[in-house]
Design a protein around this motif. Structure first.
Motif, PDB file in Angstrom:
ATOM      1  N   CYS A 203       7.297   6.616   4.139  1.00 52.37           N
ATOM      2  CA  CYS A 203       6.006   7.249   4.381  1.00 52.37           C
ATOM      3  C   CYS A 203       5.821   8.378   3.385  1.00 52.37           C
ATOM      4  O   CYS A 203       6.727   8.708   2.617  1.00 52.37           O
ATOM      5  CB  CYS A 203       5.900   7.771   5.818  1.00 52.37           C
ATOM      6  SG  CYS A 203       7.205   8.943   6.277  1.00 52.37           S
ATOM      7  N   GLY A 204       4.665   9.006   3.413  1.00 52.04           N
ATOM      8  CA  GLY A 204       4.444  10.126   2.518  1.00 52.04           C
ATOM      9  C   GLY A 204       3.000  10.565   2.491  1.00 52.04           C
ATOM     10  O   GLY A 204       2.110   9.891   3.028  1.00 52.04           O
ATOM     11  N   PHE A 238       1.866   8.725  -2.054  1.00 46.90           N
ATOM     12  CA  PHE A 238       3.127   9.161  -2.647  1.00 46.90           C
ATOM     13  C   PHE A 238       4.234   8.962  -1.606  1.00 46.90           C
ATOM     14  O   PHE A 238       4.386   9.767  -0.677  1.00 46.90           O
ATOM     15  CB  PHE A 238       3.052  10.623  -3.073  1.00 46.90           C
ATOM     16  CG  PHE A 238       1.881  10.918  -3.978  1.00 46.90           C
ATOM     17  CD1 PHE A 238       1.725  10.238  -5.173  1.00 46.90           C
ATOM     18  CD2 PHE A 238       0.928  11.862  -3.616  1.00 46.90           C
ATOM     19  CE1 PHE A 238       0.647  10.501  -6.008  1.00 46.90           C
ATOM     20  CE2 PHE A 238      -0.149  12.131  -4.444  1.00 46.90           C
ATOM     21  CZ  PHE A 238      -0.298  11.448  -5.637  1.00 46.90           C
ATOM     22  N   ILE A 239       4.981   7.885  -1.736  1.00 47.58           N
ATOM     23  CA  ILE A 239       6.011   7.551  -0.755  1.00 47.58           C
ATOM     24  C   ILE A 239       7.285   8.309  -1.121  1.00 47.58           C
ATOM     25  O   ILE A 239       7.978   7.938  -2.065  1.00 47.58           O
ATOM     26  CB  ILE A 239       6.259   6.037  -0.725  1.00 47.58           C
ATOM     27  CG1 ILE A 239       4.943   5.304  -0.426  1.00 47.58           C
ATOM     28  CG2 ILE A 239       7.310   5.679   0.318  1.00 47.58           C
ATOM     29  CD1 ILE A 239       5.057   3.790  -0.473  1.00 47.58           C
ATOM     30  N   GLN A 240       7.577   9.376  -0.359  1.00 49.88           N
ATOM     31  CA  GLN A 240       8.716  10.227  -0.688  1.00 49.88           C
ATOM     32  C   GLN A 240       9.598  10.547   0.514  1.00 49.88           C
ATOM     33  O   GLN A 240      10.627  11.198   0.364  1.00 49.88           O
ATOM     34  CB  GLN A 240       8.218  11.529  -1.317  1.00 49.88           C
ATOM     35  CG  GLN A 240       7.319  12.375  -0.434  1.00 49.88           C
ATOM     36  CD  GLN A 240       6.693  13.553  -1.175  1.00 49.88           C
ATOM     37  OE1 GLN A 240       5.601  13.459  -1.694  1.00 49.88           O
ATOM     38  NE2 GLN A 240       7.432  14.656  -1.220  1.00 49.88           N
ATOM     39  N   TYR A 241       9.201  10.097   1.717  1.00 49.45           N
ATOM     40  CA  TYR A 241       9.992  10.373   2.923  1.00 49.45           C
ATOM     41  C   TYR A 241      10.357   9.066   3.625  1.00 49.45           C
ATOM     42  O   TYR A 241       9.785   8.010   3.369  1.00 49.45           O
ATOM     43  CB  TYR A 241       9.208  11.245   3.909  1.00 49.45           C
ATOM     44  CG  TYR A 241       8.798  12.598   3.389  1.00 49.45           C
ATOM     45  CD1 TYR A 241       9.745  13.586   3.129  1.00 49.45           C
ATOM     46  CD2 TYR A 241       7.455  12.893   3.152  1.00 49.45           C
ATOM     47  CE1 TYR A 241       9.366  14.831   2.648  1.00 49.45           C
ATOM     48  CE2 TYR A 241       7.067  14.133   2.674  1.00 49.45           C
ATOM     49  CZ  TYR A 241       8.026  15.092   2.420  1.00 49.45           C
ATOM     50  OH  TYR A 241       7.652  16.313   1.946  1.00 49.45           O
ATOM     51  N   HIS A 255      11.328   7.787  -5.358  1.00 54.70           N
ATOM     52  CA  HIS A 255       9.943   7.961  -4.958  1.00 54.70           C
ATOM     53  C   HIS A 255       9.087   6.817  -5.505  1.00 54.70           C
ATOM     54  O   HIS A 255       9.355   6.275  -6.587  1.00 54.70           O
ATOM     55  CB  HIS A 255       9.397   9.300  -5.459  1.00 54.70           C
ATOM     56  CG  HIS A 255      10.041  10.479  -4.796  1.00 54.70           C
ATOM     57  ND1 HIS A 255       9.808  11.786  -5.187  1.00 54.70           N
ATOM     58  CD2 HIS A 255      10.920  10.554  -3.762  1.00 54.70           C
ATOM     59  CE1 HIS A 255      10.518  12.604  -4.425  1.00 54.70           C
ATOM     60  NE2 HIS A 255      11.197  11.874  -3.548  1.00 54.70           N
ATOM     61  N   PHE A 256       8.023   6.478  -4.726  1.00 55.37           N
ATOM     62  CA  PHE A 256       7.130   5.391  -5.115  1.00 55.37           C
ATOM     63  C   PHE A 256       5.688   5.880  -5.128  1.00 55.37           C
ATOM     64  O   PHE A 256       5.327   6.837  -4.433  1.00 55.37           O
ATOM     65  CB  PHE A 256       7.230   4.220  -4.132  1.00 55.37           C
ATOM     66  CG  PHE A 256       8.619   3.685  -3.922  1.00 55.37           C
ATOM     67  CD1 PHE A 256       9.187   2.821  -4.839  1.00 55.37           C
ATOM     68  CD2 PHE A 256       9.361   4.049  -2.804  1.00 55.37           C
ATOM     69  CE1 PHE A 256      10.467   2.322  -4.647  1.00 55.37           C
ATOM     70  CE2 PHE A 256      10.635   3.553  -2.602  1.00 55.37           C
ATOM     71  CZ  PHE A 256      11.197   2.691  -3.534  1.00 55.37           C
ATOM     72  N   VAL A 257       4.866   5.192  -5.917  1.00 54.78           N
ATOM     73  CA  VAL A 257       3.419   5.389  -5.893  1.00 54.78           C
ATOM     74  C   VAL A 257       2.783   4.065  -5.496  1.00 54.78           C
ATOM     75  O   VAL A 257       3.113   3.012  -6.060  1.00 54.78           O
ATOM     76  CB  VAL A 257       2.879   5.847  -7.259  1.00 54.78           C
ATOM     77  CG1 VAL A 257       1.347   5.863  -7.248  1.00 54.78           C
ATOM     78  CG2 VAL A 257       3.407   7.226  -7.614  1.00 54.78           C
ATOM     79  N   ASP A 258       1.880   4.115  -4.518  1.00 57.73           N
ATOM     80  CA  ASP A 258       1.198   2.916  -4.017  1.00 57.73           C
ATOM     81  C   ASP A 258      -0.286   3.245  -3.917  1.00 57.73           C
ATOM     82  O   ASP A 258      -0.678   4.109  -3.126  1.00 57.73           O
ATOM     83  CB  ASP A 258       1.773   2.525  -2.646  1.00 57.73           C
ATOM     84  CG  ASP A 258       0.920   1.502  -1.920  1.00 57.73           C
ATOM     85  OD1 ASP A 258       0.182   0.771  -2.590  1.00 57.73           O
ATOM     86  OD2 ASP A 258       0.994   1.441  -0.673  1.00 57.73           O
ATOM     87  N   THR A 259      -1.133   2.603  -4.718  1.00 60.38           N
ATOM     88  CA  THR A 259      -2.560   2.925  -4.696  1.00 60.38           C
ATOM     89  C   THR A 259      -3.368   1.700  -4.303  1.00 60.38           C
ATOM     90  O   THR A 259      -2.944   0.558  -4.517  1.00 60.38           O
ATOM     91  CB  THR A 259      -3.056   3.438  -6.061  1.00 60.38           C
ATOM     92  OG1 THR A 259      -3.358   2.329  -6.915  1.00 60.38           O
ATOM     93  CG2 THR A 259      -2.016   4.326  -6.720  1.00 60.38           C
ATOM     94  N   GLY A 260      -4.548   1.939  -3.754  1.00 61.06           N
ATOM     95  CA  GLY A 260      -5.439   0.851  -3.379  1.00 61.06           C
ATOM     96  C   GLY A 260      -6.895   1.273  -3.477  1.00 61.06           C
ATOM     97  O   GLY A 260      -7.277   2.321  -2.948  1.00 61.06           O
ATOM     98  N   MET A 261      -7.708   0.467  -4.166  1.00 62.34           N
ATOM     99  CA  MET A 261      -9.143   0.737  -4.302  1.00 62.34           C
ATOM    100  C   MET A 261      -9.905  -0.539  -3.960  1.00 62.34           C
ATOM    101  O   MET A 261      -9.673  -1.597  -4.550  1.00 62.34           O
ATOM    102  CB  MET A 261      -9.482   1.199  -5.716  1.00 62.34           C
ATOM    103  CG  MET A 261     -10.964   1.433  -5.943  1.00 62.34           C
ATOM    104  SD  MET A 261     -11.350   2.486  -7.365  1.00 62.34           S
ATOM    105  CE  MET A 261     -10.554   1.599  -8.695  1.00 62.34           C
ATOM    106  N   GLY A 262     -10.805  -0.454  -3.001  1.00 67.90           N
ATOM    107  CA  GLY A 262     -11.588  -1.609  -2.586  1.00 67.90           C
ATOM    108  C   GLY A 262     -12.506  -2.078  -3.702  1.00 67.90           C
ATOM    109  O   GLY A 262     -13.379  -1.331  -4.168  1.00 67.90           O
ATOM    110  N   PHE A 263     -12.315  -3.323  -4.124  1.00 67.92           N
ATOM    111  CA  PHE A 263     -13.058  -3.839  -5.275  1.00 67.92           C
ATOM    112  C   PHE A 263     -14.544  -3.942  -4.974  1.00 67.92           C
ATOM    113  O   PHE A 263     -15.394  -3.556  -5.794  1.00 67.92           O
ATOM    114  CB  PHE A 263     -12.492  -5.210  -5.660  1.00 67.92           C
ATOM    115  CG  PHE A 263     -13.216  -5.888  -6.787  1.00 67.92           C
ATOM    116  CD1 PHE A 263     -13.303  -5.283  -8.028  1.00 67.92           C
ATOM    117  CD2 PHE A 263     -13.806  -7.128  -6.605  1.00 67.92           C
ATOM    118  CE1 PHE A 263     -13.963  -5.908  -9.077  1.00 67.92           C
ATOM    119  CE2 PHE A 263     -14.461  -7.761  -7.642  1.00 67.92           C
ATOM    120  CZ  PHE A 263     -14.546  -7.146  -8.881  1.00 67.92           C
TER     121      PHE A 263
END
Length: 706
Positions: A203-204, A238-241, A255-263
């Motif tokens: 989570c993050g 920002f997935i850091q926990y 740590h990870f980055v996960d992004t999402g934008m509705g097309f």
């Protein structure tokens, strides 16, 4: 003004067209917008990973892929290695059930869809907050997207004192350094800006970019307020926990980055539209509907302005055709998926209302238009499209409709004569979708899970029962429920079974039915009612012939309906109820620290049973609740003390035996964190069965003797 359904709530607001928006670039087509997103991130060393099928890989928790991160879920959970360090894609997604249930609101607002595309980019231990924010801002504000910075807001996690989480000031400062105006950088709490995969796991904090359709005037107080003209555009997580089982948060090593934008939302914004349906993703489908049905062109009306519901049907047909075409292209078929089956049925029902008798022709044409629209981005949609012999299928559908109509009319006439269901059209329909939740064993036998339902109506003696009438043992009745797991028919050959009638845990009787008959939108279960005595349907008191005096055993309040319901013990049972309650309280007063754990647990169980059986008048409840609470507290303390003492004995035996380590099962509902504190000298792994789950905890002393 008209009501718009948003996440189960009716929110009144008016839709208005966007006027005066000017972007620095020409209007891009949807395909160009998608292609530029992918090319932009490929130019920043991201690897393009094609969309996964809409059926999830090895994830039984999902019927359909509903987010771009689904195919990387096991990477975040640490179950497999990331395929690359940087990734980007456009993911096909479907949402029709569960937490994200968009099916019922599709067509009634500007942005809900059953099928949509999610644009995303990911970092698997490569870059983090600064690079993610900078790349996102450059993409949407520079040509060819060229969104005005004056129309954008960004949000960040404002912290949570209860969880001991500080505000994400790092992200706030990054946005400031990029050049976002401080008054457009807004903090929000856990609900809006903290992402979690589930109750436990990675989570993050997240940061979101919102777009204001209305113009450049500052309106920060409307961000995250479900406004139609101020909408979320991009979510960057920002997935850091990692959320532990005890609820605590620990930092992840990677740590990870996960992004999402509705097309669809991005396309609408870049086209200067307030509705996702006003873009070139849907206009070709609307054109097909208008041409084939020879009806009025799509006007973009909603709510009360869409008087005949024509524009709503346009949107439902176009959206559902996209979803069904994509699902079938990914080898998901209606006989395999209850969700897809529901969508296909609704599609044909709406199509038949616009083009009676020719619905298949319309749906087939829409499917071809969907393939033409999406195959450049997803070649499998063009390659795997199903071909249909329209004439043969329409002929077969016509034959089935004729047979079903005759059978339904015959059954309706018969049942109306028996039960007089002339008023059933005013009752809410019966939901029989649970009948699809069956499980087939290896030997071919079927089992269907039980369901909990509300009674809509009782039917007996040729009519509906009123609220003051009684049911008698052995009486033949019909029962209409709001939900059923039974297969029904208008011609026979239905499920048989048993319905237990109860309220708040108290059984009122059983209906053993041998027929479940469908009449319109309702299913009537017909059979024999049995109970130990008479039962009232409505507010009557039980055992009405024995009423002499009564005592109130329970009160319940329904604030929404402004109703108060009383449960009463009547007649000769009153004295017994008072005597049993006084006897119980007298016994509970004698219990304390000197009582055994077995005595305490038995007393609590006895008290709860008497309350459930309505044997404790409400006048005794306050003292009873106080005594039970105190006894439970003492019992928990004694249980923990006994476990600690037992643990000390186990550790002592291990040390005396010279064991290098200890593995021990502590029993049920054991507090492993406290128990491991008793193991100061021996490495130990403790197991316990807590709240239906097997949990474990390890403890290793700083200096371990081997």
């Amino acid at each position: 003004m008209f009501p718009l359904r948003r996440r189960g709530l009716l929110l009144p607001f008016s839709l208005r067209s966007i006027v005066g928006q000017r972007f620095k670039s020409r209007i891009l087509s949807a395909n160009e917008i998608r292609r530029h997103f992918i090319d932009y991130f490929k130019s920043t060393d991201h690897n393009y990973i094609r969309s996964s099928p809409v059926r999830p890989f090895s994830d039984p928790t999902l019927e359909f892929v509903n987010a771009g991160m689904n195919q990387f879920k096991n990477v975040f959970l640490g179950l497999r290695k990331p395929p690359v360090l940087r990734a980007t894609n456009s993911q096909k997604c479907i949402r029709i059930g569960g937490k994200h249930n968009d099916l019922d609101v599709v067509g009634h607002d500007t942005y809900h869809h059953t099928f949509f595309e999610m644009l995303g980019n990911w970092s698997f231990g490569n870059y983090f907050k600064k690079e993610a924010c900078e790349m996102a801002w450059k993409l949407i504000t520079l040509p060819p997207y060229s969104l005005p910075a004056e129309n954008l807001y960004v949000t960040y996690f404002g912290g949570d004192a209860k969880l001991g989480l500080e505000p994400d000031l790092e992200t706030r400062d990054i946005w400031r350094s990029i050049g976002v105006s401080p008054e457009r950088i807004l903090p929000f709490g856990l609900k809006e800006n903290f992402w979690e995969m589930g109750l436990t796991g990675p989570c993050g904090p997240c940061t979101e970019i919102h777009y204001d359709h209305a113009g450049t005037a500052l309106r920060p107080h409307l961000v995250n307020k479900d406004q139609s003209d101020l909408t979320e555009l991009w979510n960057i997580v920002f997935i850091q926990y990692n959320r532990e089982e005890d609820g605590n948060l620990t930092s992840l090593q990677q740590h990870f980055v996960d992004t999402g934008m509705g097309f669809e939302r991005l396309v609408a914004i870049l086209h200067g539209k307030s509705s996702n349906y006003d873009s070139d993703l849907f206009s070709p489908l609307f054109g097909e509907i208008e041409k084939i049905c020879k009806i009025q062109a799509y006007r973009g009306k909603f709510g009360a302005e869409d008087e005949l519901g024509l524009d709503t049907n346009y949107r439902i047909l176009a959206d559902h055709a996209r979803m069904a075409t994509v699902a079938i292209a990914d080898n998901i078929f209606p006989y395999q998926s209850n969700g897809l089956r529901r969508v296909v049925r609704k599609t044909f029902r709406v199509a038949d209302s616009l083009l009676p008798g020719k619905s298949l022709k319309l749906v087939t044409a829409l499917s071809k238009a969907v393939r033409s629209s999406l195959e450049s981005a997803y070649p499998e949609i063009g390659n795997n499209g199903a071909s249909v012999d329209v004439r043969s299928v329409e002929k077969r559908i016509g034959e089935m409709k004729s047979a079903n109509k005759k059978a339904l009319n015959d059954s309706a006439a018969l049942l109306t004569a028996q039960y007089s269901i002339r008023d059933s059209v005013r009752l809410p329909p019966t939901d029989d979708s649970p009948k699809y939740d069956y499980v087939r064993s290896e030997n071919g036998e079927y089992s269907v899970p039980t369901v909990t339902s509300d009674v809509i109506a009782f039917i007996a003696n040729g009519r509906h029962l009123e609220s003051n009438e009684r049911l008698n043992n052995g009486q033949e009745i019909g029962l209409i429920l709001d939900r059923t797991n039974c297969w029904s028919s208008s011609k026979g050959d239905t499920d048989i079974g048993r319905i237990e009638l109860s309220e708040k845990g108290q059984s009122h009787g059983t209906l053993t039915f041998d027929c479940a008959t469908r009449i319109g939108d309702h299913i009537v279960h017909r059979g024999v009612f049995s109970c130990s005595g008479e039962i009232s349907y409505g507010p009557n008191l039980l055992k009405t012939g024995d009423i002499g005096e009564f005592c109130i055993a329970d009160l319940s309040f329904n604030r929404k309906r402004r109703e108060v319901t009383m449960r009463c013990v009547t007649g000769p049972l009153v004295d017994a109820a008072y005597n049993k309650a006084e006897e119980l309280l007298e016994y509970l007063r004698t219990l304390g620290e000197s009582s055994s754990v077995e005595e305490l647990d038995g007393a609590v169980a006895r008290a709860k049973t008497q309350v459930t059986d309505n044997q404790v008048p409400i006048s005794y409840r306050v003292e009873l609740n106080h005594l039970v609470h105190n006894i439970e507290r003492i019992g928990k303390s004694k249980n923990l003390g006994a476990k600690v003492k037992s643990m000390n004995d186990v550790v002592a035996d291990a040390k005396n035996s010279g064991l290098p380590f200890l593995v021990h099962y502590a029993g049920e509902n054991a507090k492993l964190e406290k128990l491991t504190r008793t193991c100061q000298d021996v490495p130990v792994m403790l197991f316990a069965y807590n709240n239906g789950h097997l949990t474990a905890r390890c403890c290793t002393p700083q200096v371990s003797k081997s």
